[in-house]
Scaffold this motif. Structure first.
Motif, PDB file in Angstrom:
ATOM      1  N   GLU A   3      48.631  68.904  42.606  1.00  0.00           N
ATOM      2  CA  GLU A   3      48.560  69.437  41.245  1.00  0.00           C
ATOM      3  C   GLU A   3      49.571  70.558  41.046  1.00  0.00           C
ATOM      4  O   GLU A   3      50.198  70.650  39.982  1.00  0.00           O
ATOM      5  N   MET A  49      52.894  68.939  40.549  1.00  0.00           N
ATOM      6  CA  MET A  49      52.990  68.354  39.206  1.00  0.00           C
ATOM      7  C   MET A  49      53.231  69.449  38.163  1.00  0.00           C
ATOM      8  O   MET A  49      54.012  69.266  37.220  1.00  0.00           O
ATOM      9  N   TRP A  50      52.566  70.611  38.327  1.00  0.00           N
ATOM     10  CA  TRP A  50      52.772  71.735  37.426  1.00  0.00           C
ATOM     11  C   TRP A  50      54.227  72.196  37.497  1.00  0.00           C
ATOM     12  O   TRP A  50      54.857  72.437  36.468  1.00  0.00           O
ATOM     13  N   ILE A  94      56.881  70.517  38.357  1.00  0.00           N
ATOM     14  CA  ILE A  94      57.748  69.519  37.715  1.00  0.00           C
ATOM     15  C   ILE A  94      57.682  69.658  36.196  1.00  0.00           C
ATOM     16  O   ILE A  94      58.702  69.605  35.508  1.00  0.00           O
ATOM     17  N   GLU A  95      56.478  69.885  35.683  1.00  0.00           N
ATOM     18  CA  GLU A  95      56.309  70.013  34.230  1.00  0.00           C
ATOM     19  C   GLU A  95      57.029  71.247  33.683  1.00  0.00           C
ATOM     20  O   GLU A  95      57.568  71.225  32.575  1.00  0.00           O
ATOM     21  N   TYR A  96      57.042  72.325  34.455  1.00  0.00           N
ATOM     22  CA  TYR A  96      57.587  73.588  33.969  1.00  0.00           C
ATOM     23  C   TYR A  96      58.938  73.967  34.574  1.00  0.00           C
ATOM     24  O   TYR A  96      59.397  75.094  34.378  1.00  0.00           O
ATOM     25  N   ASP A 115      61.983  73.303  33.747  1.00  0.00           N
ATOM     26  CA  ASP A 115      62.970  73.763  32.757  1.00  0.00           C
ATOM     27  C   ASP A 115      62.639  75.171  32.276  1.00  0.00           C
ATOM     28  O   ASP A 115      63.538  76.004  32.092  1.00  0.00           O
ATOM     29  N   ASP A 116      61.352  75.462  32.065  1.00  0.00           N
ATOM     30  CA  ASP A 116      60.941  76.797  31.636  1.00  0.00           C
ATOM     31  C   ASP A 116      61.221  77.835  32.733  1.00  0.00           C
ATOM     32  O   ASP A 116      61.637  78.957  32.442  1.00  0.00           O
TER      33      ASP A 116
END
Length: 66
Positions: A43, A46-47, A49-51, A53-54
């Motif tokens: 998890e 996955m977090w 990877i999601e963020y 760019d931020d």
């Protein structure tokens, strides 16, 4: 690597078995406690990877302050 494995063994995350052979042989295996980390680590990945760019944007903004 030895220090890392010893630390993981000390923390209860790996089990070390010494096999009586010539030359001596070591086996390492994950403990139930370390296997229980699979979901949280997945998890977290996955977090990330999601963020990503931020995170990159925040780093660039921080670095630009200098």
């Amino acid at each position: 690597m030895t220090l890392c494995l010893r630390g993981l063994e000390r923390d209860g995350l790996v089990k070390r078995t010494v096999l009586a052979s010539m030359p001596p042989h070591l086996e390492y295996e994950l403990t139930a406690m370390s296997i229980s980390l699979t979901r949280p680590v997945t998890e977290l990945g996955m977090w990330a990877i999601e963020y990503v760019d931020d995170i990159d944007a925040a780093r660039a903004a921080f670095d630009a302050q200098d």
